[in-house]
Enzyme design. Sequence first.
Site, PDB file in Angstrom:
ATOM      1  N   GLY A 198       0.793  -1.227   0.000  1.00  0.00           N
ATOM      2  CA  GLY A 198       0.000   0.000   0.000  1.00  0.00           C
ATOM      3  C   GLY A 198       0.825   1.276   0.000  1.00  0.00           C
ATOM      4  O   GLY A 198       0.304   2.342   0.334  1.00  0.00           O
ATOM      5  N   VAL A 222      -0.759   4.015  -2.253  1.00  0.00           N
ATOM      6  CA  VAL A 222      -1.975   4.591  -1.669  1.00  0.00           C
ATOM      7  C   VAL A 222      -1.614   5.465  -0.465  1.00  0.00           C
ATOM      8  O   VAL A 222      -2.177   6.551  -0.273  1.00  0.00           O
ATOM      9  CB  VAL A 222      -2.966   3.466  -1.297  1.00  0.00           C
ATOM     10  CG1 VAL A 222      -4.188   4.028  -0.605  1.00  0.00           C
ATOM     11  CG2 VAL A 222      -3.368   2.690  -2.547  1.00  0.00           C
ATOM     12  N   LYS A 274       8.723   9.296  -7.657  1.00  0.00           N
ATOM     13  CA  LYS A 274       8.987   7.850  -7.662  1.00  0.00           C
ATOM     14  C   LYS A 274      10.329   7.663  -8.355  1.00  0.00           C
ATOM     15  O   LYS A 274      10.425   7.770  -9.583  1.00  0.00           O
ATOM     16  CB  LYS A 274       7.881   7.136  -8.442  1.00  0.00           C
ATOM     17  CG  LYS A 274       8.061   5.637  -8.606  1.00  0.00           C
ATOM     18  CD  LYS A 274       7.483   4.863  -7.442  1.00  0.00           C
ATOM     19  CE  LYS A 274       7.675   3.370  -7.646  1.00  0.00           C
ATOM     20  NZ  LYS A 274       7.134   2.598  -6.513  1.00  0.00           N
ATOM     21  N   THR A 331       9.119   0.294 -11.849  1.00  0.00           N
ATOM     22  CA  THR A 331       9.295  -0.901 -12.679  1.00  0.00           C
ATOM     23  C   THR A 331       7.929  -1.511 -12.993  1.00  0.00           C
ATOM     24  O   THR A 331       6.916  -1.172 -12.392  1.00  0.00           O
ATOM     25  CB  THR A 331      10.168  -1.960 -11.969  1.00  0.00           C
ATOM     26  OG1 THR A 331       9.510  -2.381 -10.773  1.00  0.00           O
ATOM     27  CG2 THR A 331      11.538  -1.413 -11.625  1.00  0.00           C
ATOM     28  N   GLY A 375       9.429  -1.559  -3.871  1.00  0.00           N
ATOM     29  CA  GLY A 375       9.515  -2.717  -2.979  1.00  0.00           C
ATOM     30  C   GLY A 375       9.754  -2.268  -1.549  1.00  0.00           C
ATOM     31  O   GLY A 375       9.188  -1.276  -1.104  1.00  0.00           O
TER      32      GLY A 375
HETATM   33  N1  LIG Z   1      -6.545   0.448   1.717  1.00  0.00           N
HETATM   34  C1  LIG Z   1      -6.671  -0.319   0.637  1.00  0.00           C
HETATM   35  N2  LIG Z   1      -7.873  -0.887   0.314  1.00  0.00           N
HETATM   36  C2  LIG Z   1      -7.990  -1.650  -0.783  1.00  0.00           C
HETATM   37  N3  LIG Z   1      -7.003  -1.914  -1.652  1.00  0.00           N
HETATM   38  C3  LIG Z   1      -5.801  -1.384  -1.387  1.00  0.00           C
HETATM   39  C4  LIG Z   1      -5.558  -0.562  -0.242  1.00  0.00           C
HETATM   40  N4  LIG Z   1      -4.266  -0.178  -0.252  1.00  0.00           N
HETATM   41  C5  LIG Z   1      -3.734  -0.728  -1.349  1.00  0.00           C
HETATM   42  N5  LIG Z   1      -4.643  -1.441  -2.036  1.00  0.00           N
HETATM   43  C6  LIG Z   1      -4.443  -2.164  -3.292  1.00  0.00           C
HETATM   44  O1  LIG Z   1      -3.391  -3.104  -3.105  1.00  0.00           O
HETATM   45  C7  LIG Z   1      -2.519  -3.076  -4.231  1.00  0.00           C
HETATM   46  C8  LIG Z   1      -1.130  -2.665  -3.759  1.00  0.00           C
HETATM   47  O2  LIG Z   1      -1.207  -1.338  -3.237  1.00  0.00           O
HETATM   48  P1  LIG Z   1      -0.087  -0.284  -3.609  1.00  0.00           P
HETATM   49  O3  LIG Z   1      -0.406   0.984  -2.914  1.00  0.00           O
HETATM   50  O4  LIG Z   1       0.080  -0.213  -5.093  1.00  0.00           O
HETATM   51  O5  LIG Z   1       1.160  -1.014  -2.942  1.00  0.00           O
HETATM   52  P2  LIG Z   1       2.740  -0.788  -3.150  1.00  0.00           P
HETATM   53  O6  LIG Z   1       2.907   0.600  -3.660  1.00  0.00           O
HETATM   54  O7  LIG Z   1       3.325  -1.007  -1.798  1.00  0.00           O
HETATM   55  O8  LIG Z   1       3.185  -1.836  -4.124  1.00  0.00           O
HETATM   56  C9  LIG Z   1      -3.136  -2.118  -5.241  1.00  0.00           C
HETATM   57  O9  LIG Z   1      -3.927  -2.842  -6.146  1.00  0.00           O
HETATM   58  C10 LIG Z   1      -3.982  -1.210  -4.375  1.00  0.00           C
HETATM   59  O10 LIG Z   1      -5.081  -0.643  -5.074  1.00  0.00           O
HETATM   60 MG   LIG Z   2       3.725   1.424  -5.349  1.00  0.00          MG
END
Ligand SMILES: Nc1ncnc2c1ncn2[C@@H]1O[C@H](COP(=O)(O)OP(=O)(O)O)[C@@H](O)[C@H]1O
Ligand SMILES: [Mg+2]
Length: 239
Positions: A21, A24, A44, A48, A118
Amino acid sequence: MMPEPRVPRVVVVTGTDTDVGKTVVTAAVVATARAAGLDVTAYKPTQTGVAPGEPGDMAEVERLTGVATVEGVRLRAPMAPRPAAALEGADLPTLADHVARVADLGVRHDLVVVEGAGGLLVELTDAGETLADLATALPDSGVVVVARSALGTLNHTMLTREALSHRGVRSLGIVIGAWPDDPDVIETTNRDYLAALPEGLLGAIPLGAPHHDASTFAAAAPGWLPGLAERLAQRLGTP
Ligand SMILES: Nc1ncnc2c1ncn2[C@@H]1O[C@H](COP(=O)(O)OP(=O)(O)O)[C@@H](O)[C@H]1O
Ligand SMILES: [Mg+2]
């Protein structure tokens, strides 16, 4: 030791793992800073797993916040930056390149939020430097650790904290990346344990948060990160 309340000019977002996450949370930090009246952007360093023209993590931050962001280098392969760059025969930017980029953004913005790739010790440069090295090289920076809610998160979070403290990197606090509506007893005890650490819990992002539109996300984000919102308010109160 209690954490210093002031929020630094650069907030580096790392995680206990990939997919926890970070993106997010980066968006939520951006939205919280904006709600506090700051001019904020996100960077960022290494993206990748995305082809040219496709939306990467910064596009997701822009979608959730409406704030313009910047990407360093982009590599197609969905893997860590060094092997992804090796597959393309590409050179990665140096640590100095990233430091200069963030410094440049810092001239034009009150706050720069940097999202790692990561976890903390993934190598970002051809010399093998990591996000921890970038945080060390960035003056006035601190790290936010994004953690899972479920079983296993305590070990992963403590490992990341130990790596930060070992390198003398300032930890601003922990954020739980996805917090369910009806947490189980493992999740509530995990949350309470993380909240009791010296740097503490900045907040938790409710499950489903990325499905909001930008205005709903922006309005809700400070409430998800009360530990950050409070410190940003203190910062504004400080001359
Ligand atoms: N609070 C949340 N509720 C639902 N889905 C989430 C939440 N946080 C992250 N996700 C989902 O989980 C996946 C990984 O989140 P992301 O923020 O991209 O992680 P990272 O940047 O650490 O790889 C994405 O598909 C994102 O939409
Ligand atoms: Mg990410």
